[in-house]
Design a protein around this motif. Structure first.
Motif, PDB file in Angstrom:
ATOM      1  N   VAL A 175      14.100  28.216 -10.574  1.00  0.00           N
ATOM      2  CA  VAL A 175      13.054  29.027  -9.713  1.00  0.00           C
ATOM      3  C   VAL A 175      11.596  28.886 -10.357  1.00  0.00           C
ATOM      4  CG1 VAL A 175      12.420  30.780  -8.610  1.00  0.00           C
ATOM      5  CG2 VAL A 175      14.652  30.210  -8.282  1.00  0.00           C
ATOM      6  N   THR A 176      11.540  29.298 -11.756  1.00  0.00           N
ATOM      7  CA  THR A 176      10.415  29.359 -12.432  1.00  0.00           C
ATOM      8  C   THR A 176       9.703  28.100 -12.486  1.00  0.00           C
ATOM      9  OG1 THR A 176      11.549  29.443 -14.262  1.00  0.00           O
ATOM     10  CG2 THR A 176      10.990  31.624 -13.202  1.00  0.00           C
ATOM     11  N   SER A 177      10.365  26.979 -12.422  1.00  0.00           N
ATOM     12  CA  SER A 177       9.977  25.788 -12.733  1.00  0.00           C
ATOM     13  C   SER A 177       8.908  25.275 -11.684  1.00  0.00           C
ATOM     14  CB  SER A 177      10.941  24.580 -13.004  1.00  0.00           C
ATOM     15  OG  SER A 177      11.722  25.102 -14.045  1.00  0.00           O
ATOM     16  N   TYR A 178       8.782  25.693 -10.633  1.00  0.00           N
ATOM     17  CA  TYR A 178       8.215  25.227  -9.300  1.00  0.00           C
ATOM     18  C   TYR A 178       6.583  25.972  -9.204  1.00  0.00           C
ATOM     19  CZ  TYR A 178      11.756  22.017  -8.695  1.00  0.00           C
ATOM     20  OH  TYR A 178      12.621  20.881  -8.720  1.00  0.00           O
ATOM     21  N   ASP A 179       5.893  25.230  -8.814  1.00  0.00           N
ATOM     22  CA  ASP A 179       4.382  25.950  -8.858  1.00  0.00           C
ATOM     23  C   ASP A 179       4.109  26.641  -7.431  1.00  0.00           C
ATOM     24  OD1 ASP A 179       3.899  23.045 -10.470  1.00  0.00           O
ATOM     25  OD2 ASP A 179       3.991  24.920 -11.511  1.00  0.00           O
ATOM     26  N   TYR A 180       4.528  25.979  -6.216  1.00  0.00           N
ATOM     27  CA  TYR A 180       4.368  26.248  -5.019  1.00  0.00           C
ATOM     28  C   TYR A 180       5.442  26.632  -4.241  1.00  0.00           C
ATOM     29  CZ  TYR A 180      -0.248  24.585  -6.751  1.00  0.00           C
ATOM     30  OH  TYR A 180      -1.252  24.302  -7.273  1.00  0.00           O
ATOM     31  N   TRP A 181       5.510  27.338  -3.077  1.00  0.00           N
ATOM     32  CA  TRP A 181       6.564  27.480  -2.297  1.00  0.00           C
ATOM     33  C   TRP A 181       6.129  27.697  -0.728  1.00  0.00           C
ATOM     34  CZ3 TRP A 181      11.466  28.303  -4.180  1.00  0.00           C
ATOM     35  CH2 TRP A 181      11.749  28.221  -5.798  1.00  0.00           C
ATOM     36  N   GLY A 182       7.009  27.266   0.134  1.00  0.00           N
ATOM     37  CA  GLY A 182       7.088  27.436   1.373  1.00  0.00           C
ATOM     38  C   GLY A 182       7.490  28.987   1.761  1.00  0.00           C
ATOM     39  N   TYR A 221      13.629  19.697 -11.582  1.00  0.00           N
ATOM     40  CA  TYR A 221      14.055  20.768 -12.339  1.00  0.00           C
ATOM     41  C   TYR A 221      14.907  21.854 -11.305  1.00  0.00           C
ATOM     42  CZ  TYR A 221      11.593  19.751 -16.377  1.00  0.00           C
ATOM     43  OH  TYR A 221      10.873  19.049 -17.523  1.00  0.00           O
ATOM     44  N   THR A 222      15.937  22.477 -11.979  1.00  0.00           N
ATOM     45  CA  THR A 222      16.714  23.361 -10.853  1.00  0.00           C
ATOM     46  C   THR A 222      16.284  24.885 -10.810  1.00  0.00           C
ATOM     47  OG1 THR A 222      18.402  23.624 -12.670  1.00  0.00           O
ATOM     48  CG2 THR A 222      18.861  22.020 -11.149  1.00  0.00           C
ATOM     49  N   ARG A 238      17.707  33.870  -5.020  1.00  0.00           N
ATOM     50  CA  ARG A 238      17.342  32.408  -4.613  1.00  0.00           C
ATOM     51  C   ARG A 238      18.142  31.542  -5.722  1.00  0.00           C
ATOM     52  NH1 ARG A 238      11.161  31.728  -3.012  1.00  0.00           N
ATOM     53  NH2 ARG A 238      11.602  33.623  -1.767  1.00  0.00           N
ATOM     54  N   GLN A 239      18.536  30.355  -4.880  1.00  0.00           N
ATOM     55  CA  GLN A 239      19.520  29.334  -5.737  1.00  0.00           C
ATOM     56  C   GLN A 239      19.056  28.057  -5.275  1.00  0.00           C
ATOM     57  OE1 GLN A 239      23.357  29.584  -2.973  1.00  0.00           O
ATOM     58  NE2 GLN A 239      23.187  31.345  -4.202  1.00  0.00           N
ATOM     59  N   PHE A 240      19.322  27.098  -6.283  1.00  0.00           N
ATOM     60  CA  PHE A 240      18.755  25.673  -6.207  1.00  0.00           C
ATOM     61  C   PHE A 240      19.720  24.898  -5.267  1.00  0.00           C
ATOM     62  CE2 PHE A 240      17.481  21.585  -7.500  1.00  0.00           C
ATOM     63  CZ  PHE A 240      18.265  20.927  -7.606  1.00  0.00           C
ATOM     64  N   VAL A 241      19.167  24.248  -4.405  1.00  0.00           N
ATOM     65  CA  VAL A 241      19.994  23.199  -3.444  1.00  0.00           C
ATOM     66  C   VAL A 241      19.858  21.702  -3.811  1.00  0.00           C
ATOM     67  CG1 VAL A 241      20.579  22.553  -1.301  1.00  0.00           C
ATOM     68  CG2 VAL A 241      19.855  25.112  -1.824  1.00  0.00           C
ATOM     69  N   ALA A 242      18.709  21.358  -3.957  1.00  0.00           N
ATOM     70  CA  ALA A 242      18.465  19.756  -4.286  1.00  0.00           C
ATOM     71  C   ALA A 242      17.021  19.611  -4.633  1.00  0.00           C
ATOM     72  CB  ALA A 242      18.701  19.188  -2.944  1.00  0.00           C
ATOM     73  N   TYR A 256       4.021  15.232  -7.005  1.00  0.00           N
ATOM     74  CA  TYR A 256       5.123  16.332  -7.191  1.00  0.00           C
ATOM     75  C   TYR A 256       6.227  16.234  -6.874  1.00  0.00           C
ATOM     76  CZ  TYR A 256       0.887  19.463  -7.134  1.00  0.00           C
ATOM     77  OH  TYR A 256      -0.377  20.083  -7.554  1.00  0.00           O
ATOM     78  N   ALA A 257       7.061  16.581  -7.913  1.00  0.00           N
ATOM     79  CA  ALA A 257       8.511  16.665  -7.368  1.00  0.00           C
ATOM     80  C   ALA A 257       8.939  17.750  -6.605  1.00  0.00           C
ATOM     81  CB  ALA A 257       9.390  17.019  -8.782  1.00  0.00           C
ATOM     82  N   MET A 258       9.810  17.618  -5.700  1.00  0.00           N
ATOM     83  CA  MET A 258       9.958  18.674  -4.359  1.00  0.00           C
ATOM     84  C   MET A 258      11.468  19.282  -4.620  1.00  0.00           C
ATOM     85  SD  MET A 258       7.097  18.757  -2.981  1.00  0.00           S
ATOM     86  CE  MET A 258       7.759  19.803  -1.717  1.00  0.00           C
ATOM     87  N   ALA A 259      11.557  20.226  -3.958  1.00  0.00           N
ATOM     88  CA  ALA A 259      12.952  20.624  -3.853  1.00  0.00           C
ATOM     89  C   ALA A 259      13.233  21.831  -2.925  1.00  0.00           C
ATOM     90  CB  ALA A 259      13.251  21.608  -5.275  1.00  0.00           C
ATOM     91  N   TRP A 260      14.443  22.012  -2.572  1.00  0.00           N
ATOM     92  CA  TRP A 260      15.006  22.704  -1.622  1.00  0.00           C
ATOM     93  C   TRP A 260      15.623  23.991  -2.481  1.00  0.00           C
ATOM     94  CZ3 TRP A 260      13.552  23.110   3.255  1.00  0.00           C
ATOM     95  CH2 TRP A 260      12.736  22.120   3.760  1.00  0.00           C
ATOM     96  N   PHE A 261      15.352  25.345  -2.211  1.00  0.00           N
ATOM     97  CA  PHE A 261      16.312  26.353  -2.643  1.00  0.00           C
ATOM     98  C   PHE A 261      16.679  27.195  -1.261  1.00  0.00           C
ATOM     99  CE2 PHE A 261      15.352  26.500  -7.233  1.00  0.00           C
ATOM    100  CZ  PHE A 261      14.540  25.750  -7.400  1.00  0.00           C
TER     101      PHE A 261
END
Length: 123
Positions: A107-114, A104-105, A44-48, A31-36
């Motif tokens: 929000v809808t590109s991500y499958d799972y959220w904390g 990806y930046t 909600r906005q992309f951070v990294a 999985y690619a990972m990201a922080w928003f």
């Protein structure tokens, strides 16, 4: 799948925090990972984000040079080191996971959220 974010808190402007996000129920290295983040009253906005093997990272312009995303695939954990914080960084911070290697930046590109962790920066 669970993503457990932690490390938020109250900090003065100029200070630092390190967020962690521990993943379970998935093969983390796939999985690619990201922080928003979601500031009060805003979307909600992309951070990294970080490639599944950490070979690439991406940042929104406002955090470049201050924030660093990293991951430890042996510990199924992604981190966000935040330095030189300012009041505009105040938000609930969320980690997210996306199947595949690319970042990806959207929000809808991500499958799972904390569940999110609150970061408050006082002036």
């Amino acid at each position: 799948v669970q993503l457990q974010a932690s490390g938020g808190g109250l900090v003065q402007a100029g200070g630092s925090l390190r967020l962690s996000c521990a993943a379970s129920g998935l093969t983390f290295s796939n999985y690619a990972m990201a922080w928003f983040r979601q500031p009060p009253g805003k979307e909600r906005q992309f951070v990294a984000s970080i490639h599944r093997n950490a070979i690439n990272t991406y940042y929104t312009d406002s955090v470049k040079g201050r924030f660093t995303i990293s991951r430890d695939n042996a510990k199924d954990t992604v981190y966000l080191q935040m330095n030189t914080l300012n009041p505009e960084d105040t938000a609930v911070y969320y980690c997210a996971a996306r199947t595949g290697e690319y970042c990806y930046t959207g929000v809808t590109s991500y499958d799972y959220w904390g569940q999110g962790t609150q970061v408050t920066v006082s002036s």
